[in-house]
Design an enzyme around this catalytic site. Structure first.
Site, PDB file in Angstrom:
ATOM      1  N   LYS A  15       0.757  -1.213   0.020  1.00 34.77           N
ATOM      2  CA  LYS A  15      -0.035   0.016  -0.047  1.00 34.77           C
ATOM      3  C   LYS A  15       0.873   1.336  -0.150  1.00 34.77           C
ATOM      4  O   LYS A  15       0.584   2.056  -0.742  1.00 34.77           O
ATOM      5  CB  LYS A  15      -0.849   0.045   1.232  1.00 34.77           C
ATOM      6  CG  LYS A  15      -2.019  -0.856   1.221  1.00 34.77           C
ATOM      7  CD  LYS A  15      -2.871  -1.015   2.513  1.00 34.77           C
ATOM      8  CE  LYS A  15      -3.897  -2.153   2.573  1.00 34.77           C
ATOM      9  NZ  LYS A  15      -4.645  -2.205   3.759  1.00 34.77           N
ATOM     10  N   GLN A  33      -5.083  -1.440   9.598  1.00 37.28           N
ATOM     11  CA  GLN A  33      -5.189  -2.550   9.168  1.00 37.28           C
ATOM     12  C   GLN A  33      -5.579  -3.695  10.126  1.00 37.28           C
ATOM     13  O   GLN A  33      -5.367  -3.555  11.389  1.00 37.28           O
ATOM     14  CB  GLN A  33      -3.294  -3.068   8.973  1.00 37.28           C
ATOM     15  CG  GLN A  33      -3.274  -4.282   8.207  1.00 37.28           C
ATOM     16  CD  GLN A  33      -3.963  -4.248   6.986  1.00 37.28           C
ATOM     17  OE1 GLN A  33      -3.723  -3.316   6.188  1.00 37.28           O
ATOM     18  NE2 GLN A  33      -4.387  -5.456   6.460  1.00 37.28           N
ATOM     19  N   ASP A  78     -11.611   2.507   4.069  1.00 39.09           N
ATOM     20  CA  ASP A  78     -12.097   1.303   3.830  1.00 39.09           C
ATOM     21  C   ASP A  78     -13.720   1.032   3.688  1.00 39.09           C
ATOM     22  O   ASP A  78     -14.010   0.165   3.433  1.00 39.09           O
ATOM     23  CB  ASP A  78     -11.614   0.504   5.166  1.00 39.09           C
ATOM     24  CG  ASP A  78     -10.308  -0.450   4.928  1.00 39.09           C
ATOM     25  OD1 ASP A  78     -10.148  -0.655   3.679  1.00 39.09           O
ATOM     26  OD2 ASP A  78      -9.473  -0.927   5.938  1.00 39.09           O
TER      27      ASP A  78
END
Length: 300
Positions: A54, A98, A121
């Site tokens: 990422k 995460q 997200d």
């Protein structure tokens, strides 16, 4: 029939190119650089690889990349303090914590502490509610990538019968909402669905996101249907040698490809789209925060 292969790797590269172009325009016209912050707690190997990837791609498209790596025993209060600081940082437009988090941390509490406008997200309860009611939201990356590929292949999805196999909050449920938003007739199938094969056989579009290796076989597929395989499963591959494994999807690729009109491979299908859509979501969040037009083709 041999299915058209939907090349997620190539499509993701195209999306990243669109993101890079929009980032360059934001810098030139407005002096703004979109910023993405990733918070990693602990040392889960898969998460570490994912976070590195990422960060690398964020920089490649010209965006600001920030990483916060915290010890596995970090307290909930300390993690929430990091999120709060990122919420208040005007140079950060996207925040991603995460998952999975270590067991002593409340994932729902942490995710819902993120500013919904920066929740790239799309997991915050506010974004879930906005998506479910057809309002502007941040959309989970994997379903957004699936939708982009379906729109690219079909043009219009209006009136198509779609079956989503799997009801997770991360893929299944938001995928169904996105397909409804594009005027599909949507069925969600799951482990308790009766005669699931017959349900799937009626579908013009099948999105398999159930986490069971090669569960969907070609005799489930309507001839000419589009199959989007979200599954990433590692299974034993004795043909490669003792202890070797290989990646497969939730669909038996060979038998499904013999019947379908189009199909995503595993690997190289949906997977690469997830990070590409994370970058797209960050640009979208940046534009919304600054009252600018959203990038075309990069949102739901």
């Amino acid at each position: 029939m041999t299915a058209t292969v939907i090349d997620g790797k190539a499509f993701a590269a195209k999306v990243r190119g669109q993101v890079a172009d929009h980032v360059a325009r934001l810098k030139e016209a407005h002096g703004i650089t979109p910023g993405l912050a990733v918070v990693l707690v602990g040392e889960d190997p898969a998460s570490q690889v994912y976070v590195r990837s990422k960060g690398k791609m964020t920089v490649e498209v010209g965006m600001k990349s920030v990483e916060h790596r915290l010890d596995a025993d970090t307290s909930e209060a300390d993690l929430l303090a990091v999120v709060k600081a990122l919420n208040e940082d005007p140079e950060i437009h996207g925040i991603l914590v995460q998952l999975p988090l270590p067991g002593h941390l409340n994932e729902d509490l942490v995710i819902n502490s993120i500013d919904p406008a920066k929740d790239v997200d799309g997991f915050h309860i506010s974004n879930v509610g906005l998506l479910g009611t057809g309002q502007k939201s941040m959309v989970p990356c994997t379903p957004l990538g699936c939708l982009m590929m379906l729109r690219d292949y079909h043009g219009s999805l209006s009136g198509l019968n779609a079956v989503v196999i799997g009801r997770s909050n991360i893929v299944g449920k938001p995928m169904a909402q996105l397909l409804l938003g594009d005027s599909c007739t949507v069925t969600i199938a799951h482990s308790r669905t009766k005669d699931i094969e017959a349900k799937v056989r009626e579908a013009d579009v099948v999105v398999a996101a159930v986490g069971r290796p090669e569960m969907v076989t070609g005799d489930w597929i309507k001839p000419g249907a589009t199959v989007i395989d979200v599954g990433i499963n590692r299974i034993d591959a004795p043909e490669k040698g003792e202890g070797k494994t290989r990646l497969v999807g939730d669909c038996d690729y060979d038998s499904c490809a013999a019947v379908a009109g189009a199909i995503t491979p595993v690997p190289g299908g949906v997977g690469p789209m997830t990070i590409a859509c994370l970058l797209a979501n960050t640009v979208t969040a940046c534009c919304r925060a600054n009252g600018l037009a959203e990038p075309e083709g990069l949102t739901a």
